[in-house]
Each structure stands twice: as C-alpha cells, then as structure tokens.
Scaffold this motif. Sequence first.
Motif, PDB file in Angstrom:
ATOM      1  N   ASN A  16      86.601 -48.560  18.502  1.00 30.33           N
ATOM      2  CA  ASN A  16      88.011 -48.451  18.131  1.00 30.33           C
ATOM      3  C   ASN A  16      88.610 -49.834  17.910  1.00 30.33           C
ATOM      4  OD1 ASN A  16      88.191 -45.619  18.391  1.00 30.33           O
ATOM      5  ND2 ASN A  16      88.411 -45.815  20.594  1.00 30.33           N
ATOM      6  N   ILE A  17      89.329 -49.967  16.827  1.00 29.85           N
ATOM      7  CA  ILE A  17      90.078 -51.183  16.529  1.00 29.85           C
ATOM      8  C   ILE A  17      91.543 -50.780  16.511  1.00 29.85           C
ATOM      9  CG2 ILE A  17      90.490 -53.029  14.861  1.00 29.85           C
ATOM     10  CD1 ILE A  17      87.640 -53.028  16.069  1.00 29.85           C
ATOM     11  N   GLY A  18      92.337 -51.381  17.345  1.00 26.52           N
ATOM     12  CA  GLY A  18      93.750 -51.034  17.423  1.00 26.52           C
ATOM     13  C   GLY A  18      94.470 -51.979  18.353  1.00 26.52           C
ATOM     14  N   SER A  19      95.659 -51.593  18.738  1.00 24.59           N
ATOM     15  CA  SER A  19      96.469 -52.454  19.604  1.00 24.59           C
ATOM     16  C   SER A  19      96.237 -52.174  21.083  1.00 24.59           C
ATOM     17  CB  SER A  19      97.955 -52.263  19.287  1.00 24.59           C
ATOM     18  OG  SER A  19      98.359 -50.959  19.667  1.00 24.59           O
ATOM     19  N   GLY A  20      95.728 -50.977  21.397  1.00 23.69           N
ATOM     20  CA  GLY A  20      95.581 -50.597  22.791  1.00 23.69           C
ATOM     21  C   GLY A  20      96.889 -50.166  23.421  1.00 23.69           C
ATOM     22  N   VAL A  21      97.930 -50.041  22.615  1.00 23.12           N
ATOM     23  CA  VAL A  21      99.262 -49.658  23.085  1.00 23.12           C
ATOM     24  C   VAL A  21      99.591 -48.275  22.524  1.00 23.12           C
ATOM     25  CG1 VAL A  21     101.707 -50.276  23.063  1.00 23.12           C
ATOM     26  CG2 VAL A  21      99.977 -52.071  23.145  1.00 23.12           C
ATOM     27  N   VAL A  58      94.313 -45.760  21.357  1.00 17.47           N
ATOM     28  CA  VAL A  58      92.859 -45.888  21.388  1.00 17.47           C
ATOM     29  C   VAL A  58      92.488 -46.973  22.388  1.00 17.47           C
ATOM     30  CG1 VAL A  58      92.550 -45.099  19.022  1.00 17.47           C
ATOM     31  CG2 VAL A  58      92.764 -47.533  19.465  1.00 17.47           C
ATOM     32  N   SER A  59      91.364 -46.769  23.036  1.00 15.06           N
ATOM     33  CA  SER A  59      90.852 -47.788  23.952  1.00 15.06           C
ATOM     34  C   SER A  59      90.127 -48.849  23.128  1.00 15.06           C
ATOM     35  CB  SER A  59      89.878 -47.174  24.954  1.00 15.06           C
ATOM     36  OG  SER A  59      89.242 -48.200  25.687  1.00 15.06           O
ATOM     37  N   ILE A  60      90.502 -50.094  23.327  1.00 17.37           N
ATOM     38  CA  ILE A  60      89.840 -51.188  22.611  1.00 17.37           C
ATOM     39  C   ILE A  60      88.871 -51.931  23.535  1.00 17.37           C
ATOM     40  CG2 ILE A  60      91.681 -51.445  20.916  1.00 17.37           C
ATOM     41  CD1 ILE A  60      92.669 -53.878  22.533  1.00 17.37           C
ATOM     42  N   ALA A  61      88.565 -51.325  24.687  1.00 12.39           N
ATOM     43  CA  ALA A  61      87.685 -51.969  25.664  1.00 12.39           C
ATOM     44  C   ALA A  61      86.311 -52.288  25.076  1.00 12.39           C
ATOM     45  CB  ALA A  61      87.550 -51.094  26.906  1.00 12.39           C
ATOM     46  N   LYS A  62      85.750 -51.357  24.291  1.00  7.95           N
ATOM     47  CA  LYS A  62      84.431 -51.601  23.705  1.00  7.95           C
ATOM     48  C   LYS A  62      84.485 -52.740  22.693  1.00  7.95           C
ATOM     49  CE  LYS A  62      81.866 -48.034  22.647  1.00  7.95           C
ATOM     50  NZ  LYS A  62      81.245 -46.932  21.880  1.00  7.95           N
ATOM     51  N   ALA A  63      85.549 -52.813  21.910  1.00  8.16           N
ATOM     52  CA  ALA A  63      85.695 -53.908  20.943  1.00  8.16           C
ATOM     53  C   ALA A  63      85.779 -55.245  21.671  1.00  8.16           C
ATOM     54  CB  ALA A  63      86.926 -53.698  20.069  1.00  8.16           C
ATOM     55  N   GLN A  64      86.475 -55.259  22.785  1.00  2.76           N
ATOM     56  CA  GLN A  64      86.587 -56.482  23.574  1.00  2.76           C
ATOM     57  C   GLN A  64      85.235 -56.878  24.164  1.00  2.76           C
ATOM     58  OE1 GLN A  64      89.776 -54.928  26.014  1.00  2.76           O
ATOM     59  NE2 GLN A  64      91.251 -56.335  25.075  1.00  2.76           N
ATOM     60  N   LYS A  65      84.493 -55.893  24.677  1.00  2.00           N
ATOM     61  CA  LYS A  65      83.217 -56.173  25.338  1.00  2.00           C
ATOM     62  C   LYS A  65      82.107 -56.500  24.334  1.00  2.00           C
ATOM     63  CE  LYS A  65      79.818 -54.135  28.461  1.00  2.00           C
ATOM     64  NZ  LYS A  65      79.433 -52.941  29.208  1.00  2.00           N
ATOM     65  N   VAL A  66      81.930 -55.652  23.328  1.00  2.00           N
ATOM     66  CA  VAL A  66      80.815 -55.797  22.391  1.00  2.00           C
ATOM     67  C   VAL A  66      81.074 -56.886  21.353  1.00  2.00           C
ATOM     68  CG1 VAL A  66      79.468 -54.606  20.606  1.00  2.00           C
ATOM     69  CG2 VAL A  66      80.083 -53.417  22.720  1.00  2.00           C
ATOM     70  N   LEU A  67      82.300 -56.932  20.848  1.00  2.00           N
ATOM     71  CA  LEU A  67      82.621 -57.853  19.756  1.00  2.00           C
ATOM     72  C   LEU A  67      83.316 -59.129  20.223  1.00  2.00           C
ATOM     73  CD1 LEU A  67      84.080 -55.251  17.230  1.00  2.00           C
ATOM     74  CD2 LEU A  67      81.697 -55.975  17.496  1.00  2.00           C
ATOM     75  N   GLY A  68      83.821 -59.116  21.451  1.00  2.00           N
ATOM     76  CA  GLY A  68      84.629 -60.252  21.901  1.00  2.00           C
ATOM     77  C   GLY A  68      85.943 -60.310  21.148  1.00  2.00           C
TER      78      GLY A  68
END
Length: 93
Positions: A16-21, A58-68
Amino acid sequence: ASFLALEKAPPVDPINIGSGVSLTIQTLAETIWKALRTDLSDIYFDDSKPTAIHARRVSIAKAQKVLGWSPEVSREEGIRRTTEWYLERRTIR
C-alpha cells in the motif's frame, strides 16, 4: 514509491502506498474540488446508498519496512500538484 515497489518488492506481494491517515470520501471529494477551484456545491452525495464504511486508511507499514518509504508530501499538496499537472495537460475535445 511505485518505482521502488517495482524494484524491491516481490512481484506478487501488494504494498500500500498512501498517507497512513484516515480519509472519508467526503474529505477526498472536497480536497479535489478545492484543488480544481470548483464550486463545492457541485458535490452530491446519494443518501440512499449504504454508508457502512465511513473512512478508509491503508497501512503503509510494509512500504516503510520493505521499501524504506514514507510519504514526504501531504495528501492535500499531492492532490493539488496532481490536479495542476492534469489541468496543464488536458485537451478540449
């Protein structure tokens, strides 16, 4: 973010790519209308339709972890930039 996902993420692993808000459809519509400099009275909500989901996030946790990756532009600024880009390039048919 999309290019990072293509380069770093497995091909069948959605990210997921988004704001997380949280965001309501009404807030999204109003933000787009303001960016387009359109009269907000043009927005119409059909009250006869189901409204079980009041907001989306949307949760952006995976984008933060996998993609930085983390968002660097606010949702409002991103919508403003996108609508400006669109308006500069659209053609009258």
